[in-house]
Design an enzyme around this catalytic site. Structure first.
Site, PDB file in Angstrom:
ATOM      1  N   HIS A   2     -81.931  18.184  25.429  1.00 47.10           N
ATOM      2  CA  HIS A   2     -83.232  17.619  25.046  1.00 47.10           C
ATOM      3  C   HIS A   2     -83.144  16.888  23.709  1.00 47.10           C
ATOM      4  CE1 HIS A   2     -85.342  19.448  28.409  1.00 47.10           C
ATOM      5  NE2 HIS A   2     -84.522  20.470  28.222  1.00 47.10           N
ATOM      6  N   LYS A  13     -81.132  13.721  32.105  1.00 45.89           N
ATOM      7  CA  LYS A  13     -82.442  13.612  31.449  1.00 45.89           C
ATOM      8  C   LYS A  13     -82.559  12.212  30.818  1.00 45.89           C
ATOM      9  CE  LYS A  13     -82.553  18.642  30.663  1.00 45.89           C
ATOM     10  NZ  LYS A  13     -83.121  19.083  31.945  1.00 45.89           N
ATOM     11  N   SER A  52     -86.438  23.641  24.942  1.00 36.74           N
ATOM     12  CA  SER A  52     -87.250  22.884  25.901  1.00 36.74           C
ATOM     13  C   SER A  52     -88.662  23.421  26.082  1.00 36.74           C
ATOM     14  CB  SER A  52     -86.544  22.849  27.247  1.00 36.74           C
ATOM     15  OG  SER A  52     -86.393  24.151  27.749  1.00 36.74           O
TER      16      SER A  52
HETATM   17  N1  PLP Z   1     -79.437  23.051  29.046  1.00 43.06           N
HETATM   18  C1  PLP Z   1     -80.741  22.810  28.817  1.00 43.06           C
HETATM   19  C2  PLP Z   1     -81.292  23.092  27.454  1.00 43.06           C
HETATM   20  C3  PLP Z   1     -81.566  22.304  29.833  1.00 43.06           C
HETATM   21  O1  PLP Z   1     -82.866  22.071  29.606  1.00 43.06           O
HETATM   22  C4  PLP Z   1     -80.999  22.043  31.105  1.00 43.06           C
HETATM   23  C5  PLP Z   1     -81.832  21.521  32.219  1.00 43.06           C
HETATM   24  O2  PLP Z   1     -82.894  21.990  32.513  1.00 43.06           O
HETATM   25  C6  PLP Z   1     -79.644  22.314  31.295  1.00 43.06           C
HETATM   26  C7  PLP Z   1     -78.890  22.814  30.256  1.00 43.06           C
HETATM   27  C8  PLP Z   1     -78.988  22.047  32.615  1.00 43.06           C
HETATM   28  O3  PLP Z   1     -78.786  20.664  32.741  1.00 43.06           O
HETATM   29  P1  PLP Z   1     -78.417  20.038  34.162  1.00 43.06           P
HETATM   30  O4  PLP Z   1     -79.706  19.707  34.826  1.00 43.06           O
HETATM   31  O5  PLP Z   1     -77.572  18.844  33.849  1.00 43.06           O
HETATM   32  O6  PLP Z   1     -77.645  21.081  34.914  1.00 43.06           O
END
Ligand code: PLP
Length: 355
Positions: A170, A201, A142
């Site tokens: 992502h 997302k 990200s």
């Molecule tokens: N994994 C990644 C790569 C993320 O970017 C995020 C969110 O920022 C998460 C996990 C966590 O997702 P959630 O918002 O559904 O808890």
């Protein structure tokens, strides 16, 4: 004149899609505000099971399990799956929730350098002494918008008898010819064993996460995964949103294609203007600036020009690698993209980021 948001993970614009909103309202009216229960007591409705089935179908996997978030899915998987006799090999830049999930498990831990296949191979050799090996990586990272070399990872996993886990937060909904994610993009759908992803997302942007993979693994998680067992069930409106988002994506990939075209437009115009954009072809477009103060004052000045973006600096990214992370969405018009590039060019010249 309003402000255009260029820093949301709303890649496909589905959080404001009228059909997604209608589906949420209908689910709310038909199934209530919430379940007041975890899944295995009285927190499972037909829509939860339908969504799990739909997620598995979307990813072409055997089964899926819902969580309140992908953070929970990541927190709950490693401890349930791995014992002290096993090993987990994790990319050093993996998301915080993967790192926390790994901390909670008792497996032997190996951290390989970011996307460094030589280092992964060395660690896999070292880990041969353990009963089972699991390689864990973000599909798309990200902060940089870069994509894990999954073909090479899967080849190494095959050679050293390891399983592959990817976090597709992502990627789900828009990477690959049908938006299935990084595994589809890189042609390794049959080689990646476990996928964790988010509903918060691209898939409507509300909340929720999941694991999808082989049925025995999902059965095991339903028995053992602590965030699943001990946290409230997803509210019906949230389930309704995600379910409709998946319907829309399974009907057509037009929305994902429109986002890809806009990403291309932004990346090529910004590069032509003289900026360095990290990553390749991904809607996460980090405008690399280096200096933390420069990133912060430029972001502020962008807001004065109607563009909402955020500067990222240490400790979120390494020292000297400050950036403004722009995220492209299918809801941006070509004019919005052009307006954003023009604002960057003006602000970049004003603050010395461009000649
Ligand atoms: N994994 C990644 C790569 C993320 O970017 C995020 C969110 O920022 C998460 C996990 C966590 O997702 P959630 O918002 O559904 O808890």
């Amino acid at each position: 004149a309003g402000i255009i948001n260029f820093c949301a993970n709303n890649y496909l614009g589905l959080s404001s899609h009228p059909e997604v909103i209608r589906a949420a309202v209908e689910a709310l009216e038909k199934f209530g505000a919430g379940l007041s229960s975890v899944r295995f007591i009285c927190g499972t409705q037909s829509i939860h099971k339908d969504l799990e089935e739909k997620i598995a179908r979307f990813h072409q996997r055997e089964d899926a399990i819902l969580y309140a978030s992908c953070f929970d899915a990541n927190a709950g998987i490693f401890e349930a799956l791995l014992t002290p006799e096993d090993a987990v090999l994790s990319d050093e830049l993996n998301h915080a929730s993967i790192i926390d999930g790994i901390r909670l498990c008792k497996a032997n831990k190996y951290r390989y350098k970011h996307m460094d296949m030589q280092d992964l191979e060395a660690k896999l050799k070292e880990a041969q002494k353990h009963r089972l090996r699991l390689v864990a990586t973000d599909g798309a990272f990200s902060m940089d918008g870069d994509i894990a070399p999954l073909r090479e990872i899967c080849q190494l996993a095959q050679k050293y008898n390891a399983l592959v886990f990817i976090d597709e937060c992502h990627a789900t909904g828009f990477l690959g010819p049908n938006g299935r994610g990084t595994d589809e993009l890189l042609g390794v759908m049959d080689k990646v064993t476990i996928i964790n992803s988010t509903l918060g997302k691209a898939l409507g942007g509300a909340a929720g996460g999941y694991t999808t993979g082989p049925k025995p693994l999902i059965d095991l998680l339903r028995q053992r995964s602590r965030p699943y067992l001990f946290s409230n069930s997803l509210p019906p409106a949230v389930v309704g949103c995600a379910s409709k988002a998946l319907d829309l994506l399974m009907e057509s990939n037009a929305i994902a294609q429109s986002m890809a075209a806009k990403t291309q437009r932004f990346r090529s115009k910004m590069t032509a203007a003289g900026f360095t954009i990290s990553g390749k072809d991904h809607p996460i477009c980090p405008v690399m600036l280096g200096d933390a103060r420069l990133a912060s004052v430029m972001a502020e000045d962008m807001l004065n020009r109607g563009i909402y973006v955020i500067g990222f600096s240490y400790p979120v990214v390494p020292k000297g690698k400050a950036r403004i992370r722009v995220q492209i969405s299918a809801v941006h018009s070509d004019e919005d993209i052009d307006h954003c590039v023009e604002a960057f060019t003006e602000v970049g010249r004003k603050h010395g980021a461009l000649p």
